[in-house]
Design a protein around this motif. Structure first.
Motif, short mmCIF file in Angstrom:
data_model
loop_
_atom_site.label_atom_id
_atom_site.label_comp_id
_atom_site.label_asym_id
_atom_site.label_seq_id
_atom_site.Cartn_x
_atom_site.Cartn_y
_atom_site.Cartn_z
N LYS A 104 68.27 52.71 -1.34
CA LYS A 104 67.48 53.92 -1.57
C LYS A 104 68.35 55.03 -2.16
CE LYS A 104 64.29 57.19 0.56
NZ LYS A 104 63.61 57.62 1.79
N ASN A 105 69.58 55.15 -1.67
CA ASN A 105 70.48 56.19 -2.17
C ASN A 105 70.81 55.99 -3.66
OD1 ASN A 105 70.56 57.24 0.40
ND2 ASN A 105 72.56 56.42 0.91
N ALA A 106 70.70 54.75 -4.13
CA ALA A 106 70.95 54.46 -5.55
C ALA A 106 69.73 54.74 -6.42
CB ALA A 106 71.38 53.00 -5.70
N GLY A 107 68.66 55.24 -5.81
CA GLY A 107 67.45 55.54 -6.57
C GLY A 107 66.57 54.33 -6.83
N ILE A 108 66.75 53.29 -6.01
CA ILE A 108 65.97 52.07 -6.15
C ILE A 108 64.89 52.07 -5.08
CG2 ILE A 108 66.06 49.54 -6.04
CD1 ILE A 108 68.98 49.75 -7.01
N GLY A 109 63.65 51.79 -5.47
CA GLY A 109 62.52 51.99 -4.56
C GLY A 109 62.09 50.80 -3.75
N THR A 110 62.69 49.63 -3.99
CA THR A 110 62.28 48.42 -3.28
C THR A 110 63.49 47.65 -2.79
OG1 THR A 110 60.23 48.15 -4.55
CG2 THR A 110 61.11 46.19 -3.50
N VAL A 111 63.43 47.22 -1.52
CA VAL A 111 64.42 46.30 -0.98
C VAL A 111 63.77 44.93 -0.85
CG1 VAL A 111 63.85 47.00 1.40
CG2 VAL A 111 65.97 45.75 0.93
N VAL A 112 64.48 43.91 -1.32
CA VAL A 112 64.03 42.53 -1.17
C VAL A 112 64.85 41.90 -0.06
CG1 VAL A 112 63.68 40.30 -2.29
CG2 VAL A 112 63.47 42.41 -3.62
N LEU A 113 64.21 41.55 1.04
CA LEU A 113 64.88 40.94 2.18
C LEU A 113 64.74 39.43 2.07
CD1 LEU A 113 63.51 43.31 4.99
CD2 LEU A 113 65.71 43.47 3.78
N GLN A 114 65.85 38.78 1.75
CA GLN A 114 65.83 37.35 1.47
C GLN A 114 66.70 36.59 2.46
OE1 GLN A 114 67.72 35.43 -2.20
NE2 GLN A 114 65.54 35.32 -2.68
N SER A 115 66.24 35.40 2.84
CA SER A 115 67.02 34.54 3.74
C SER A 115 66.66 33.10 3.48
CB SER A 115 66.72 34.88 5.20
OG SER A 115 65.41 34.45 5.55
N GLY A 116 67.42 32.20 4.07
CA GLY A 116 66.98 30.82 4.13
C GLY A 116 65.80 30.72 5.09
N GLU A 117 65.24 29.54 5.23
CA GLU A 117 64.13 29.38 6.18
C GLU A 117 64.74 29.25 7.57
OE1 GLU A 117 60.64 27.47 5.32
OE2 GLU A 117 60.82 27.58 3.15
N THR A 142 59.94 44.01 0.15
CA THR A 142 59.52 42.67 -0.26
C THR A 142 60.19 41.68 0.67
OG1 THR A 142 59.32 43.27 -2.60
CG2 THR A 142 59.57 40.93 -2.09
N LEU A 143 59.41 40.81 1.29
CA LEU A 143 59.97 39.75 2.12
C LEU A 143 60.08 38.47 1.31
CD1 LEU A 143 58.26 40.01 5.64
CD2 LEU A 143 60.64 40.52 5.06
N SER A 144 61.18 37.74 1.51
CA SER A 144 61.35 36.43 0.89
C SER A 144 62.02 35.53 1.93
CB SER A 144 62.21 36.52 -0.37
OG SER A 144 62.34 35.26 -1.00
N ILE A 145 61.19 35.02 2.84
CA ILE A 145 61.71 34.29 4.00
C ILE A 145 61.07 32.90 4.13
CG2 ILE A 145 62.38 36.34 5.30
CD1 ILE A 145 59.75 36.11 6.85
N GLY A 146 60.40 32.46 3.07
CA GLY A 146 59.90 31.10 3.05
C GLY A 146 58.51 30.92 3.62
N GLU A 147 58.21 29.66 3.95
CA GLU A 147 56.89 29.29 4.45
C GLU A 147 56.74 29.68 5.92
OE1 GLU A 147 56.18 25.17 3.71
OE2 GLU A 147 56.61 25.32 1.56
N ARG A 148 55.72 30.45 6.19
CA ARG A 148 55.38 30.84 7.56
C ARG A 148 53.88 30.63 7.76
NH1 ARG A 148 59.84 33.64 10.52
NH2 ARG A 148 61.61 33.37 9.09
N SER A 149 53.40 30.87 8.95
CA SER A 149 51.97 30.70 9.22
C SER A 149 51.18 31.87 8.63
CB SER A 149 51.72 30.62 10.72
OG SER A 149 51.98 31.89 11.33
N ARG A 150 49.88 31.65 8.45
CA ARG A 150 49.02 32.72 7.94
C ARG A 150 49.03 33.91 8.90
NH1 ARG A 150 44.22 35.31 7.04
NH2 ARG A 150 43.38 35.19 4.91
N GLU A 151 49.03 33.61 10.19
CA GLU A 151 49.03 34.67 11.20
C GLU A 151 50.30 35.53 11.09
OE1 GLU A 151 46.23 31.66 12.01
OE2 GLU A 151 48.42 31.45 11.80
N GLU A 152 51.42 34.88 10.81
CA GLU A 152 52.66 35.62 10.68
C GLU A 152 52.65 36.49 9.43
OE1 GLU A 152 57.44 34.66 10.78
OE2 GLU A 152 56.03 33.16 11.54
N TYR A 153 52.17 35.94 8.32
CA TYR A 153 52.05 36.74 7.10
C TYR A 153 51.15 37.96 7.34
CZ TYR A 153 53.98 32.80 4.34
OH TYR A 153 54.78 31.81 3.81
N ALA A 154 50.06 37.75 8.07
CA ALA A 154 49.13 38.85 8.36
C ALA A 154 49.82 39.93 9.20
CB ALA A 154 47.89 38.32 9.07
N LEU A 155 50.64 39.51 10.14
CA LEU A 155 51.36 40.44 11.00
C LEU A 155 52.25 41.37 10.19
CD1 LEU A 155 51.88 41.02 14.08
CD2 LEU A 155 53.84 39.48 13.88
#
Length: 351
Positions: A104-117, A142-155
């Motif tokens: 955010k301090n760099a003037g960037i408006g989105t963080v992409v949180l990425q991990s393995g599954e 932005t989340l990038s954490i792989g395949e999860r359940s629909r309920e988890e995505y909704a959460l």
């Protein structure tokens, strides 16, 4: 000469149908993907024009934090696959939040949180992470954490996560099955449908140069992105990773990657298309060429140095710094967007 004229005519006809957005077929897309020489330059120019019509000269920057390299999957091309012997790590919520503040301090408006599954990152832990970043930083996630359940995505959607990136990598059932021995293409597609239904800005993408892949496979990928109405589409060349089954497979073609970006821009006009780090890793000025072919996003890595060297999804990954990204954007005759929460509705996610 007659044969050359015929090929030229076929390309021009296919380009016009795709530009018009009606009456084109998978074979037209294949024809564009096979473009060479002057035809490829015409393709890039057409894509650049469409990007300008839809976004002006705007290029978006994204900040990625690779917060865990634990993964339960064994994708043949990936350096953090479960069977690889590498130093594993998980960042703490405080460390991730501090890195998000740097973004955010760099003037960037989105963080992409990425991990393995990584199942250790349970819904409860992910929710705590989301809360920490939302309350302490106030930045689009932005989340990038792989395949999860629909309920988890909704959460996560209800908690205020605006975007999700889940790359399909290939829509070819044969290639997908070979590359992902413990995954199912049907399930991956189902997850993407869930994300769309839940109202996420939905991200996907493909790898160029996987074993057995041809232009028809890539054309099918593009049609799937179109039919899914993907908001963000990341296209990168295959880059070998050490100690994987594909470590000796040749890298993907950067030329084919850039042509794929251009065709996607013509068909998915409003999508956010990254000029990927993998392109720059394989070819100097690869990102510049992608920007000139319709891309409009660059990803910057804000994973702390302590961890960054251990997130090796492929080998020799190039570090793209803010100054370099700004220079590339300027060389393309474009301009960086200074992000703010006010433009989130238009702002796209990236990889």
């Amino acid at each position: 000469m007659e044969g050359l004229d015929t090929r030229f005519s076929r390309f021009q006809e296919s380009l016009k149908r795709v530009q018009d957005g009606r009456g084109y077929t998978l074979e037209d897309i294949v024809t564009l993907l096979k473009a060479e020489g002057e035809d490829s330059e015409a393709l890039f120019a057409a894509a650049f024009k469409v990007r300008e019509q839809e976004f002006g000269k705007e290029v978006y920057l994204r900040g990625i934090i690779e917060f865990s390299n634990y993964c339960s999957k064994n994708c043949l091309y990936c350096g953090i696959r479960a069977e690889n012997s590498i130093h594993r790590y998980r960042m703490t919520i405080d460390e991730i939040t501090a890195a998000a503040q740097d973004i955010k301090n760099a003037g960037i408006g989105t963080v992409v949180l990425q991990s393995g599954e990584d199942a250790w990152w349970s819904p409860e832990r992910i929710m705590s992470l989301i809360k920490s970043i939302k309350e302490q930083v106030g930045i689009t996630i932005t989340l990038s954490i792989g395949e999860r359940s629909r309920e988890e995505y909704a959460l996560y959607r209800e908690a205020g996560v605006e975007r999700f990136l889940l790359k399909i990598e290939t829509t070819s059932k044969d290639i997908f099955t070979r590359m992902h021995p413990d995954d199912c293409l049907f399930q991956r597609k189902k997850c993407s449908v869930w994300l769309k239904e839940l109202g996420y800005m939905n991200g996907s993408g493909c790898i160029i140069g996987l074993p057995g892949q041809c232009e028809r496979d890539l054309a099918a990928d593009i049609l799937w992105f179109r039919d899914m109405g993907m908001d963000m589409i990341g296209v990168g060349p295959f880059v070998p990773a050490q100690n994987t089954p594909l470590e000796n497979h040749p890298p993907g073609s950067t030329f084919m990657t850039i042509k794929t970006v251009a065709v996607i821009r013509l068909i998915c006009r409003k999508a956010f298309l990254p000029a990927t780090t993998a392109l720059e890793t394989l070819e100097e000025k690869g990102q510049l060429k992608a920007l000139k072919a319709g891309a409009n996003v660059i990803m910057l890595n804000y994973t702390p140095q302590t961890y960054k060297s251990n997130y090796k999804i492929y080998s020799n990954k190039k570090a793209i710094k803010l100054e370099k990204a700004l220079e590339t954007i300027e060389q393309a005759g474009l301009a960086r967007v200074i992000d703010s929460n006010q433009n989130n509705q238009r702002d796209g996610s990236a990889v």
